[in-house]
Design a protein around this motif. Structure first.
Motif, PDB file in Angstrom:
ATOM      1  N   ASN A   1      13.508 -41.632  28.084  1.00 23.55           N
ATOM      2  CA  ASN A   1      13.466 -40.304  27.467  1.00 23.55           C
ATOM      3  C   ASN A   1      13.605 -39.204  28.521  1.00 23.55           C
ATOM      4  O   ASN A   1      14.224 -38.175  28.265  1.00 23.55           O
ATOM      5  N   LYS A   2      13.044 -39.427  29.691  1.00 26.13           N
ATOM      6  CA  LYS A   2      13.152 -38.428  30.785  1.00 26.13           C
ATOM      7  C   LYS A   2      14.615 -38.194  31.162  1.00 26.13           C
ATOM      8  O   LYS A   2      15.003 -37.087  31.521  1.00 26.13           O
ATOM      9  N   ASN A   3      15.416 -39.274  31.062  1.00 25.31           N
ATOM     10  CA  ASN A   3      16.849 -39.127  31.377  1.00 25.31           C
ATOM     11  C   ASN A   3      17.531 -38.132  30.448  1.00 25.31           C
ATOM     12  O   ASN A   3      18.626 -37.661  30.732  1.00 25.31           O
ATOM     13  N   LEU A   4      16.885 -37.876  29.287  1.00 20.74           N
ATOM     14  CA  LEU A   4      17.516 -36.968  28.322  1.00 20.74           C
ATOM     15  C   LEU A   4      17.152 -35.505  28.580  1.00 20.74           C
ATOM     16  O   LEU A   4      17.739 -34.608  27.978  1.00 20.74           O
ATOM     17  N   GLU A   5      16.181 -35.271  29.468  1.00 17.42           N
ATOM     18  CA  GLU A   5      15.791 -33.883  29.750  1.00 17.42           C
ATOM     19  C   GLU A   5      17.001 -33.117  30.261  1.00 17.42           C
ATOM     20  O   GLU A   5      17.778 -33.629  31.076  1.00 17.42           O
ATOM     21  N   ASN A   6      17.158 -31.889  29.740  1.00  6.98           N
ATOM     22  CA  ASN A   6      18.277 -30.979  30.071  1.00  6.98           C
ATOM     23  C   ASN A   6      19.600 -31.374  29.409  1.00  6.98           C
ATOM     24  O   ASN A   6      20.594 -30.687  29.586  1.00  6.98           O
ATOM     25  N   SER A   7      19.604 -32.474  28.652  1.00  8.38           N
ATOM     26  CA  SER A   7      20.851 -32.813  27.952  1.00  8.38           C
ATOM     27  C   SER A   7      20.903 -32.047  26.626  1.00  8.38           C
ATOM     28  O   SER A   7      19.892 -31.525  26.160  1.00  8.38           O
ATOM     29  N   ILE A   8      22.094 -31.979  26.044  1.00  9.66           N
ATOM     30  CA  ILE A   8      22.255 -31.332  24.739  1.00  9.66           C
ATOM     31  C   ILE A   8      22.390 -32.449  23.711  1.00  9.66           C
ATOM     32  O   ILE A   8      23.225 -33.338  23.873  1.00  9.66           O
ATOM     33  N   GLN A   9      21.573 -32.416  22.669  1.00  5.21           N
ATOM     34  CA  GLN A   9      21.599 -33.473  21.650  1.00  5.21           C
ATOM     35  C   GLN A   9      21.895 -32.867  20.281  1.00  5.21           C
ATOM     36  O   GLN A   9      21.412 -31.774  19.969  1.00  5.21           O
ATOM     37  N   GLU A  10      22.665 -33.610  19.491  1.00  5.38           N
ATOM     38  CA  GLU A  10      22.913 -33.182  18.116  1.00  5.38           C
ATOM     39  C   GLU A  10      21.725 -33.636  17.264  1.00  5.38           C
ATOM     40  O   GLU A  10      21.418 -34.831  17.228  1.00  5.38           O
ATOM     41  N   VAL A  11      21.056 -32.682  16.620  1.00  6.64           N
ATOM     42  CA  VAL A  11      19.842 -33.019  15.868  1.00  6.64           C
ATOM     43  C   VAL A  11      20.026 -32.674  14.393  1.00  6.64           C
ATOM     44  O   VAL A  11      20.493 -31.574  14.061  1.00  6.64           O
ATOM     45  N   LEU A  12      19.690 -33.621  13.522  1.00 14.63           N
ATOM     46  CA  LEU A  12      19.649 -33.342  12.080  1.00 14.63           C
ATOM     47  C   LEU A  12      18.198 -32.982  11.748  1.00 14.63           C
ATOM     48  O   LEU A  12      17.292 -33.796  11.938  1.00 14.63           O
ATOM     49  N   VAL A  13      17.988 -31.737  11.269  1.00 21.02           N
ATOM     50  CA  VAL A  13      16.618 -31.258  11.048  1.00 21.02           C
ATOM     51  C   VAL A  13      16.058 -31.873   9.766  1.00 21.02           C
ATOM     52  O   VAL A  13      16.702 -31.833   8.716  1.00 21.02           O
ATOM     53  N   GLU A  14      14.861 -32.458   9.881  1.00 26.16           N
ATOM     54  CA  GLU A  14      14.247 -33.094   8.706  1.00 26.16           C
ATOM     55  C   GLU A  14      13.275 -32.173   7.993  1.00 26.16           C
ATOM     56  O   GLU A  14      12.986 -32.354   6.821  1.00 26.16           O
ATOM     57  N   GLY A  15      12.727 -31.206   8.710  1.00 25.70           N
ATOM     58  CA  GLY A  15      11.804 -30.266   8.055  1.00 25.70           C
ATOM     59  C   GLY A  15      10.784 -29.742   9.036  1.00 25.70           C
ATOM     60  O   GLY A  15      10.893 -29.967  10.244  1.00 25.70           O
ATOM     61  N   LEU A  16       9.786 -29.042   8.470  1.00 24.79           N
ATOM     62  CA  LEU A  16       8.733 -28.479   9.321  1.00 24.79           C
ATOM     63  C   LEU A  16       7.878 -29.599   9.878  1.00 24.79           C
ATOM     64  O   LEU A  16       7.680 -30.633   9.232  1.00 24.79           O
TER      65      LEU A  16
END
Ligand code: 5AD
Ligand code: SF4
Length: 416
Positions: free
Chosen positions: A353-368
Motif C-alpha cells: 500500500n505504501k507503494n501507492l502513496e503519491n500515485s493517482i488512482q481511479e476511485v468509484l465512490v460508494e458513499g459517505l
C-alpha cells in the motif's frame, strides 16, 4: 455468495407481497440463511437459533425458517435438533419458499435441483451502485477439506443470455459495478467460456466495472489473463486462493496445482496486467501439516507478496475426506501458525500500500464513510478502499484521487 442468496430470498418474498420487518420483534417470519464452510459459522447459527426459541414460545404464530448450506446438509436433522423450526430449504431451492411459507409443501426442500442455473429469481439488492450477479452454481472440485460440493451440488453455469440480460437491466437501473459470483467462476462454460462472457459484459454501456469471485488457479488460462488485460472494464484484481505453500499439502487437499505452477500464473498476471492486486485464501493446520509445510507457506507468502490474505484454521467438516484424515493438527498449533501468517501479511499489505502513496488512482465512490460525515469512501480498480474528503453527491462517481497515506486496510487520499 450467502448475502446474495439472501437478496434472492428477499426478492422472491417481496414479489409475493411480503416486506422486510424493522426488527425480529415486528416480524411474522424469521429466516436464518446459514453457512457451513467452517465450524465457527455453524456454532454461531445454533446459538442464534437457540435464542429465538423463547420468542417462539411467546408467539407460537411466529414462523421460523432455516435456509442455506446447513439446511441443505442437515435437512430433517434441523427439526430433530430444533423442533420449533417451521421449515427448511437449501440454496438450490429458494424458488420453493412461497409454497413453504404458505404451508403448501412438506416443510423441507433440500433436494438437488439441476434446474438451479435456469431458474430466474427476482433479487432485492441492498447495495446501490454495485450488484452481485450469479453466473454459476455448485462446484465439482471436491477439495478434500470443503463442504461446498456437498451443499451446493455439481457445477452448473447459467446461460450467457440470461446473465447478459440481467446485467443490461442492472445498468438501466443505474448500477455501475457488477461482481460475478460463482464457486469457481473461471470454469464457467455455457455457449461461451468465462473470457467470452467477460467480453460480452464489457460491451454493456453504463457498466463501468466488472469484478468476479472466486477463481481457481488451475482454471486460470492464458486466454482469461489476456481478456482481463484487454477489457477496459474488468478490474485489476483477482482473488486466487493458494490454500498452502507446500506441494505435499496441496496434493492432500486435491487442489490440482503445485506452488511453482501457481507462481507462474501470478507472474503471467503481473506481466500482462501491471498493477494488478492479487489476494488469496490460506488454510492453516490442514491434517498432517508439519512445521516445514507451514514454513513453505510462509515462504510462498513472502515470495508472492499478496495484497491481502484471508487465512483460516482448518475446520473439519463432516463428510469431507480431510475430516477423516489421521494426524489432525492441535488447535494451539493452528492458532500459532495463523497468527504468524496474519502478522506477516499485515507487513506485506502495508508495504504494498505504501507503494501507492503519491500515485493517482481511479476511485468509484460508494458513499459517505460510516465514521466521518465529511468523508467519502470508495474503491480503486484494484479493490483497495480509499477515504477522502467529500460529500454524498459524489456517490457512484468515478474520480481521480491522489493517494496521500497508506494504512493497513485502507488508503487516505484527496480528489484531484
Ligand atoms: N476449513 C477451513 N477453511 C476452509 N475453507 C473452505 N473449507 C474450509 C475448511 N474446512 C476456506 C478456503 C476457501 C475459503 C472460502 O474458505 O480457504 O478458499
Ligand atoms: Fe470448495 Fe472452492 Fe475447492 Fe470448490 S474449488 S471444493 S468451493 S474450495
Amino acid at each position: 455468495m450467502n448475502v446474495h442468496d439472501s437478496e434472492k430470498i428477499s426478492g422472491v418474498l417481496t414479489e409475493e407481497g411480503y416486506s422486510q420487518a424493522e426488527s425480529i420483534k415486528d416480524s411474522d417470519l424469521v429466516i436464518f440463511n446459514t453457512c457451513s464452510i467452517r465450524q465457527k459459522a455453524e456454532q454461531k447459527f445454533f446459538s442464534d437459533l437457540g435464542r429465538i426459541k423463547a420468542l417462539k414460545r411467546k408467539r407460537p404464530d411466529l414462523k421460523i425458517a432455516v435456509a442455506g448450506c446447513i439446511a441443505q446438509q442437515m435437512g430433517k436433522g434441523i427439526f430433530r435438533r430444533a423442533p420449533y423450526v417451521d421449515f427448511v430449504f437449501g440454496p438450490q431451492n429458494i424458488h420453493r419458499i412461497i409454497d413453504l411459507v404458505q404451508g403448501k409443501s412438506s416443510g423441507i426442500a433440500n433436494d438437488d435441483n439441476p434446474e438451479v442455473a435456469d431458474t430466474d429469481l427476482p433479487v432485492l439488492r441492498k447495495k446501490e451502485g454495485r450488484a452481485w450477479v450469479s453466473i454459476m452454481y455448485g462446484c465439482n472440485n471436491f477439495c478434500s477439506y470443503c463442504i461446498v460440493p456437498y451443499t451446493r451440488g455439481m457445477e452448473r453455469s447459467r446461460p450467457s443470455g440470461k446473465i447478459l440480460k440481467e446485467i443490461k437491466g442492472l445498468s438501466e437501473e443505474g448500477f455501475r459495478e457488477v461482481t460475478l459470483l460463482g464457486q469457481n467462476v473461471n470454469s464457467y462454460m455455457s455457449d461461451m467460456n468465462f473470457a467470452g462472457l467477460l467480453k460480452g459484459i464489457n460491451s454493456i454501456s453504463g457498466i463501468e466495472r466488472i469484478r468476479f469471485v472466486t477463481s481457481h488457479p488451475r482454471d486460470l488460462s492464458g486466454e482469461l489473463i489476456s481478456a482481463i488485460a484487454m477489457l477496459d472494464k474488468v478490474c485489476d484484481h483477482i482473488h486466487l486462493p493458494l490454500q498452502s505453500g507446500s506441494d505435499r499439502i496441496l496434493r492432500l487437499m486435491n487442489r490440482g496445482y503445485t506452488v511453482l505452477e501457481y507462481c507462474r500464473k501470478v507472474d503471467s498476471l503481473r506481466k500482462s496486467i501491471p498493477g494488478i492486486s492479487i489476494t488469496t485464501d490460506i488454510i492453516t493446520g490442514f491434517p498432517g501439516e508439519k512445521e516445514d509445510d507451514h514454513m513453505m507457506t510462509i515462504k510462498a507468502l513472502k515470495d508472492i507478496e499478496f495484497d491481502g490474505t484471508f487465512a483460516f484454521k482448518f475446520s473439519p467438516r463432516q463428510g469431507t475426506k480431510a475430516a477423516a484424515m489421521d494426524s489432525q493438527v492441535d488447535d494451539n498449533v493452528k492458532s500459532v501458525r495463523l497468527t504468524e501468517i496474519l502478522q506477516l501479511q499485515d507487513c506485506i499489505t502495508i508495504k504494498l500500500n505504501k507503494n501507492l502513496e503519491n500515485s493517482i488512482q481511479e476511485v468509484l465512490v460508494e458513499g459517505l464513510s460510516d465514521t466521518d460525515k465529511d468523508t467519502v469512501t470508495g474503491r480503486t480498480r484494484s479493490n483497495k478502499i480509499v477515504n477522502f474528503k467529500g460529500n454524498g453527491d459524489l456517490k457512484d462517481k468515478v474520480l481521480n484521487v491522489k493517494i496521500l497515506l497508506a494504512r493497513k486496510h485502507s488508503l487516505d487520499g484527496e480528489i484531484l
